[in-house]
Design a protein around this motif. Structure first.
Motif, PDB file in Angstrom:
ATOM      1  N   VAL A   1       0.993  -1.529  -0.187  1.00  0.00           N
ATOM      2  CA  VAL A   1      -0.065   0.039   0.139  1.00  0.00           C
ATOM      3  C   VAL A   1       0.800   1.121  -0.081  1.00  0.00           C
ATOM      4  CG1 VAL A   1      -1.562   1.515   1.292  1.00  0.00           C
ATOM      5  CG2 VAL A   1      -1.689  -0.696   1.201  1.00  0.00           C
ATOM      6  N   ARG A   2       1.953   1.132   1.278  1.00  0.00           N
ATOM      7  CA  ARG A   2       2.495   2.206   1.444  1.00  0.00           C
ATOM      8  C   ARG A   2       3.489   2.568  -0.206  1.00  0.00           C
ATOM      9  NH1 ARG A   2       4.784   0.664   5.614  1.00  0.00           N
ATOM     10  NH2 ARG A   2       3.183   1.732   6.374  1.00  0.00           N
ATOM     11  N   SER A   3       3.834   1.356  -1.077  1.00  0.00           N
ATOM     12  CA  SER A   3       4.586   1.815  -2.712  1.00  0.00           C
ATOM     13  C   SER A   3       3.430   2.396  -3.306  1.00  0.00           C
ATOM     14  CB  SER A   3       5.254   1.285  -2.936  1.00  0.00           C
ATOM     15  OG  SER A   3       4.503  -0.436  -3.003  1.00  0.00           O
TER      16      SER A   3
ATOM     17  N   GLY B   1      -2.107   5.682  16.032  1.00  0.00           N
ATOM     18  CA  GLY B   1      -1.302   6.043  15.006  1.00  0.00           C
ATOM     19  C   GLY B   1      -1.329   6.858  13.691  1.00  0.00           C
ATOM     20  N   VAL B   2      -2.705   6.411  13.044  1.00  0.00           N
ATOM     21  CA  VAL B   2      -2.379   7.769  12.225  1.00  0.00           C
ATOM     22  C   VAL B   2      -2.530   9.455  11.892  1.00  0.00           C
ATOM     23  CG1 VAL B   2      -3.806   8.750  10.469  1.00  0.00           C
ATOM     24  CG2 VAL B   2      -3.544   5.563  10.781  1.00  0.00           C
TER      25      VAL B   2
ATOM     26  N   MET C   1      -4.498   5.391   6.475  1.00  0.00           N
ATOM     27  CA  MET C   1      -5.492   4.975   7.310  1.00  0.00           C
ATOM     28  C   MET C   1      -5.850   3.347   6.609  1.00  0.00           C
ATOM     29  SD  MET C   1      -9.478   5.877   7.171  1.00  0.00           S
ATOM     30  CE  MET C   1      -9.961   4.513   6.542  1.00  0.00           C
ATOM     31  N   ILE C   2      -5.610   3.090   5.372  1.00  0.00           N
ATOM     32  CA  ILE C   2      -6.307   1.925   4.293  1.00  0.00           C
ATOM     33  C   ILE C   2      -4.756   1.421   4.584  1.00  0.00           C
ATOM     34  CG2 ILE C   2      -6.268   1.259   2.085  1.00  0.00           C
ATOM     35  CD1 ILE C   2      -7.641   3.604   1.617  1.00  0.00           C
ATOM     36  N   GLY C   3      -3.803   1.793   4.318  1.00  0.00           N
ATOM     37  CA  GLY C   3      -2.478   1.180   4.973  1.00  0.00           C
ATOM     38  C   GLY C   3      -2.362   0.714   5.789  1.00  0.00           C
TER      39      GLY C   3
ATOM     40  N   GLY D   1      -9.211   3.286  -3.895  1.00  0.00           N
ATOM     41  CA  GLY D   1     -10.025   1.336  -3.806  1.00  0.00           C
ATOM     42  C   GLY D   1      -8.793   0.784  -3.455  1.00  0.00           C
ATOM     43  N   LEU D   2      -8.104   0.680  -5.403  1.00  0.00           N
ATOM     44  CA  LEU D   2      -7.202  -0.316  -5.599  1.00  0.00           C
ATOM     45  C   LEU D   2      -6.287  -0.476  -3.828  1.00  0.00           C
ATOM     46  CD1 LEU D   2      -5.476   0.083  -8.481  1.00  0.00           C
ATOM     47  CD2 LEU D   2      -6.458  -1.521  -8.067  1.00  0.00           C
ATOM     48  N   ALA D   3      -5.766   0.072  -3.473  1.00  0.00           N
ATOM     49  CA  ALA D   3      -4.819  -0.127  -1.949  1.00  0.00           C
ATOM     50  C   ALA D   3      -5.709  -1.111  -1.510  1.00  0.00           C
ATOM     51  CB  ALA D   3      -4.640   1.556  -1.295  1.00  0.00           C
TER      52      ALA D   3
END
Lengths: 326, 425
Positions: A6-8, A109-110, A250-252, B12-14
């Motif tokens: 995700v980060r990349s 954390g975020v 957040m997703i990460g 979305g992809l992530a």
């Protein structure tokens, strides 16, 4: 694992800067006219990516949706069990323990990470000597962050006995293992997460350096001080970037896996205090051979992260100031 | 400028990659060309074990010209995740190292070959029992495994106390731990906290006339046993025989010689399967002593748990793989290489070969084994659904007691309810 993906992905996204996107966008009519010709060549060039996406990403995603309704064990072929995996989650204490750990990790954390990133970006905003060196130094933890090596280093520093413990002992402070005590282990992982602020910092920095100078000039004429300028000019213009960073981080963080996997030796211990959602998913799938349950967990995560992202988008209209809004 | 949509796709992809987490990849199985067998062998362990195993793989190549045997090894923590993935993708190596908690799952899913016809020379039949499922032999045990008490000889001498005379029960060893801590002081405790060590737990159950599971795959212990177990270790903690919570946490969570307080000089006694003695002696600066495992109402808690080789049912070279096992368990050259790496040999010839010119840790182990007759009971296999859950549940409940989040009674109840659910009872 997932977190580094995700980060990349986040880093490859073109950094949006206020005031430039509108100019870069071609007139829509022109794009439509050329579509017929350039479309085929475009898809041709995309073929390797499309093949990879279908076989390595979409395929497994769809397979995991099917597995989530089965009792698939990795070793034996799957049997349909309907919604059993999903209903089992409600009664699984460890599942809820992992949810609580993950929610704490994300919601503590975020904000800390973004706060530090913004602060450092503001400090670095005005040109100073050796600026690029500082930027690189602050960015280094993000480059290393998702890696196994840094998690191992963290274990050496905050383990029991660890470097940090010995350091405190120099001042006569007796401390327990920061990672081996259930009371402090998650906080130590949050510090590790916050330390990797380089990537959102760069995005903030890019935004800060693109701020239109005339607004500051006007503010100065009106007698605004530095704080007032930040609060009334910088911050509103920065909200799209804050929003962007918030969603990606957040997703990460919801998908964080490596730090806990390495530091707790894959157990999420002590006493499940570092049992990230993704780690429990991995333990269930590969350790306990409940791949059906693990797949169901992955889909719940997807839906929850999607819902929270949707909620952020919904609230955005109340606090995000787009240059193109009126 | 960010518009509302221009990063929706990226976000979305992530998030979609969450659903891809359960994807897995495959490997490749060994093939054969014109009758030549290229065997693949996989095991867990450290570099020492890899050196030993690789030299026996080379012996196989020499004994059967044209055939080869190629090895790969992983740390224990990663091993079964990898092996399960290989099994799922139909690419198991020909010869695989297995342990008791995983044996039944592999057999029930048809992944292992019946090894009834492998020529094992003078290998003792008693040690084969633990590799049998439903009367058929699916795994050949490396030899005998059973719990022992290890102690720091220098600290025992320094304390002026004498090691409890065999047979000594769990309480006698506990009392000895309390006395040691009193005599030695200075932050040295009597015993390492083994409340999360599954071999010690199995031995404790055996000494009480119970066991982890019965031969028909049913739970062979109850909540009361688990409560008594956590009470035993809590009692020792309260009496000062073992280090309080925080100091024991690393060892309880992770186990192993490197972080055992015995190794760091913080405790005098620890318990471990005898095969780990060499590894312990390697990291301990002082000579370690060995004593038989504690006794209980039903005698000594000796129990032989499966740890050995199995052959994949999908192998293209079943005979070559069986020849390899024959070499491993009967060849004098292999005996010399093996020493006591994986087990106490179940073959008299192997034991005699290892005894010749033995020094150091091996000499201590052989001397200990001479001192009394071993006759470990065979530990029945865990049901297929169990996997590593005994170790997992035991550890988490032990961690919670250490952190004072659960009482010993609650910990026993938590452990038992989890195991009961996992066993489907």
């Amino acid at each position: 694992m997932s977190s580094s993906l995700v980060r990349s992905a986040g880093e490859q996204v073109e950094v949006p800067t206020p005031g430039t996107a509108d100019l870069a966008r071609p007139p829509e009519g022109a794009a439509m006219n050329k579509k017929g010709k350039s479309g085929k060549a475009g898809y041709l060039f995309l073929t390797p990516w499309i093949i990879g996406c279908v076989c390595l990403t979409l395929g497994p995603i769809i397979a995991s949706l099917y597995f989530s309704f089965t009792d698939y064990s990795l070793l034996a072929s799957p049997h349909w069990v309907g919604l059993k995996n999903y209903s089992d989650m409600f009664h699984d204490k460890r599942y809820w323990a992992s949810v609580i750990v993950t929610v704490k990790y994300v919601f503590i954390g975020v904000p800390i990470k973004l706060g530090i990133a913004l602060l450092i970006a503001i400090l670095l905003k005005d040109g100073m000597r050796h600026m690029s060196v500082y930027r690189a130094i602050y960015y280094v933890p993000s480059l290393l962050g998702g890696s196994v090596a840094i998690a191992i280093l963290w274990r050496q520093i905050f383990g029991d006995p660890g470097i940090f413990q010995s350091f405190l002992a120099l001042f006569g402070i007796e401390s327990q293992g920061w990672l081996t005590s259930p009371a402090t282990s998650l906080n130590t992982l949050i510090v590790l997460e916050a330390w990797q602020f380089g990537s959102p910092m760069l995005i903030f920095l890019a935004g800060l350096r693109q701020m239109p100078q005339d607004l500051y000039d006007s503010a100065a004429v009106d007698g605004a001080g530095p704080l007032r300028k930040f609060w009334n000019v910088t911050f509103p213009l920065l909200t799209p970037i804050l929003f962007f960073n918030l969603v990606l981080q957040m997703i990460g963080s919801f998908q964080a896996f490596t730090p806990s996997f390495i530091i707790s030796s894959g157990t999420g211990g002590p006493v499940d205090s570092t049992l990230f959602y993704t780690l429990y998913l991995y333990i269930q799938g590969f350790g306990n051979l409940q791949m059906g349950y693990a797949s169901a967990m992955a889909w719940v995560l997807l839906v929850v992260v999607g819902a929270i992202t949707g909620l952020l988008f919904f609230t955005a209209k109340y606090w995000v100031f787009y240059g193109d809004s009126r | 400028m960010i518009t509302r949509r221009n990063f929706l796709a990226a976000a979305g992809l992530a998030s979609l990659s969450a659903a891809g987490l359960t994807a897995c990849s495959g490997g490749s199985a060994g093939g054969d060309a014109k009758g030549a067998a290229n065997l693949e062998v996989i095991w867990w362990g450290a570099d020492d074990r890899a050196a030993i195993t690789n030299s026996i793989l080379a012996m196989y190549g020499k004994k059967y010209p044209g055939n080869t045997a190629k090895g790969q090894f992983l740390p224990f923590g990663d091993y079964f995740n990898k092996l399960n993935t290989l099994a799922a993708s139909n690419s198991l190596p020909d010869i695989i190292q297995l342990n008791l908690p995983n044996l039944a799952a592999y057999v029930k899913n048809g992944l292992l070959l019946d090894l009834g016809d492998v020529d094992l020379g003078d290998y003792a039949k008693a040690s084969l029992e633990t590799g049998k499922i439903d009367g058929k032999l699916y795994g050949i045990n490396f030899g005998y495994q059973y719990l022992t008490v290890m102690y720091n000889t220098e600290l025992v001498t320094k304390s002026g106390l004498a090691v409890p005379k065999d047979p000594a029960d769990w309480n006698a060893w506990g009392d000895f731990g309390v006395e040691l801590a009193k005599k030695l002081g200075n932050g040295v405790y009597g015993m390492s906290d083994n409340s999360a060590e599954s071999n010690t737990w199995a031995s404790w159950l055996t000494s009480r006339g119970k066991g982890l599971f019965s031969t028909d795959g049913k739970l062979a212990h109850d909540e009361g046993d688990a409560v008594a177990w956590y009470q035993y270790w809590s009692g020792l903690r309260d009496r000062g025989a073992i280090a309080p919570g925080a100091e024991s946490q690393t060892y309880v969570s992770n186990g192993g010689a490197a972080v055992d307080p015995l190794t760091t000089g913080k405790s005098v006694i620890s318990m471990s399967p005898i095969v780990q003695f060499q590894g312990y002696q390697k990291v301990n600066k002082v000579p370690l002593g060995l004593a038989p495992c504690p006794t209980g109402p039903s005698g000594r808690g000796e129990v032989n748990a499966f740890f050995g080789w199995g052959i994949s049912s999908k192998t293209k070279n079943p005979q070559a793989a069986k020849d390899f096992l024959n070499l491993w368990f009967t060849d004098p050259g292999a005996f010399k290489e093996l020493g006591l790496d994986r087990a106490i040999p179940a073959s008299k010839k192997q034991l005699d070969t290892v005894s010749q010119g033995a020094t150091g840790a091996i000499k201590t182990m052989l001397g200990f084994m001479d001192s009394y007759t071993i006759s470990p009971a065979s530990q029945p296999a865990s049901p297929p659904s169990i996997g590593s859950k005994v170790q997992d549940s035991l550890t988490r409940a032990a961690e919670a007691v250490l952190a004072k989040k659960l009482s010993p009674e609650q910990a026993g109840a938590q452990y038992f309810s989890e195991i009961k659910a996992a066993a489907g009872e």
